[in-house]
Design an enzyme around this catalytic site. Structure first.
Site, PDB file in Angstrom:
ATOM      1  N   ARG A   1       0.813  -1.222   0.000  1.00 16.58           N
ATOM      2  CA  ARG A   1       0.000   0.000   0.000  1.00 16.58           C
ATOM      3  C   ARG A   1       0.844   1.269   0.000  1.00 16.58           C
ATOM      4  O   ARG A   1       0.474   2.293   0.594  1.00 16.58           O
ATOM      5  CB  ARG A   1      -0.979   0.013   1.181  1.00 16.58           C
TER       6      ARG A   1
ATOM      7  N   SER B   1     -11.554   0.030   3.085  1.00 13.60           N
ATOM      8  CA  SER B   1     -10.755  -0.724   4.049  1.00 13.60           C
ATOM      9  C   SER B   1      -9.908   0.261   4.852  1.00 13.60           C
ATOM     10  O   SER B   1      -9.021   0.917   4.318  1.00 13.60           O
ATOM     11  CB  SER B   1      -9.853  -1.724   3.307  1.00 13.60           C
TER      12      SER B   1
ATOM     13  N   GLU C   1      -4.792   2.190   6.676  1.00 12.76           N
ATOM     14  CA  GLU C   1      -4.567   2.104   5.224  1.00 12.76           C
ATOM     15  C   GLU C   1      -4.994   3.402   4.566  1.00 12.76           C
ATOM     16  O   GLU C   1      -4.496   3.764   3.502  1.00 12.76           O
ATOM     17  CB  GLU C   1      -5.362   0.937   4.633  1.00 12.76           C
TER      18      GLU C   1
END
Length: 296
Positions: free
Chosen positions: A174, A222, A292
């Protein structure tokens, strides 16, 4: 600074709005005001704007779908730059060339139309090419870094537009070097021959897998990264936090890794809920969840 910012936007020839409510473009839909929302319509306009803002030391943030960005709890005095109008894409020799504002779903459908595939897993991610490359978005075992050939990026500290290869992007989980160095203007994505019916079947398969995630609601997506090989939802669920609320913000009862705006959540509600979730997981498992999402 606000007057200087307006002058820079005008000099770059970019359309803009003043005192914009970010809820209008954010997937989480919480009210948050930004001094400016600028909407460049080409990569050239975007670079002119970025160059001017950087030269004047004016705070800015480039956003696409704002599907994984938490708005500010205070008045954002900088410039939000929305890339949705920078959305040309075309296929050439089994590669797709896509500008930063193209949605991932559009990428998958363009490939399908041209007898290509390889990205059906990413169809249901609501982000754009620019943000997905910047954060190395992924789902169902594939990340953007698995299919990216190269990216055209603007590096303000050097005032240069560079073509970076996959390896030069320094992808991680990420993340990529662009998170701290610059802005993605466009990307070249490798594809493989694939029958359209097969792509449709894959899209439907992954859509069914995502039925365990909240859909049709305002959400950050998320919220936390995976940890120790487990989803953040695994930890949060075992803390008994599905359905736990702070004000109008709630841990999804479908998937504990998602925070949902029930319709009246404030920025403070969401931030408090994120902190509470992290504290509970730390207390129960001794591990600290990492977001995230990005913060404005």
């Amino acid at each position: 600074m606000i007057c200087r910012a307006e002058d820079v936007i005008k000099n770059a020839g970019v359309k803009y709005l003043r005192d914009f409510d970010v809820a209008g473009i954010s997937t989480v839909g919480v009210r948050s005001l930004a001094a400016f929302l600028a909407a460049p319509e080409s990569g050239e306009e975007l670079v002119r704007l970025l160059r001017g803002l950087h030269a004047e030391g004016i705070d800015y943030r480039v956003v696409g779908g704002m599907s994984n960005i938490m708005p500010s709890s205070e008045y954002y005095r900088g410039v939000l730059i929305n890339t949705r109008k920078i959305n040309r894409n075309y296929v050439a020799e089994n590669t797709l060339h896509a500008e930063c504002g193209v949605r991932l779903s559009t990428v998958v459908l363009t490939l399908k139309k041209n007898g290509l595939g390889g990205m059906a897993q990413l169809y249901h991610i609501p982000g754009t090419v620019g943000g997905s490359v910047r954060g190395n978005a992924g789902a169902h075992g594939i990340e953007i870094s698995d299919v990216l050939q190269s990216a055209l990026v603007y590096i303000p500290s050097r005032d240069e537009v560079l073509r970076l290869s996959n390896s030069e992007m320094q992808f991680g989980y990420r993340t990529s070097r662009i998170k701290t160095e610059g802005t993605v203007l466009s990307a070249v994505i490798a594809a493989t021959p694939c029958d359209a019916d097969k792509t449709d079947a894959e899209i439907e398969y992954y859509r069914n897998l995502r039925k365990s995630q909240p859909r049709g609601v305002r959400t950050l997506g998320s919220t936390f990264k995976r940890l120790n090989g487990k989803s953040a939802g695994w930890y949060i669920d075992r803390c008994g936090m599905k359905g736990f609320s702070v004000g109008g913000a709630t841990v999804s009862e479908l998937h504990a890794g998602f925070i949902v705006n029930r319709g009246d959540a404030t920025v403070s509600d969401v931030l408090c809920l994120i902190d509470t979730v992290k504290e509970r997981v730390l207390s129960r498992f001794g591990v600290l969840l990492e977001e995230e999402i990005d913060y404005l």
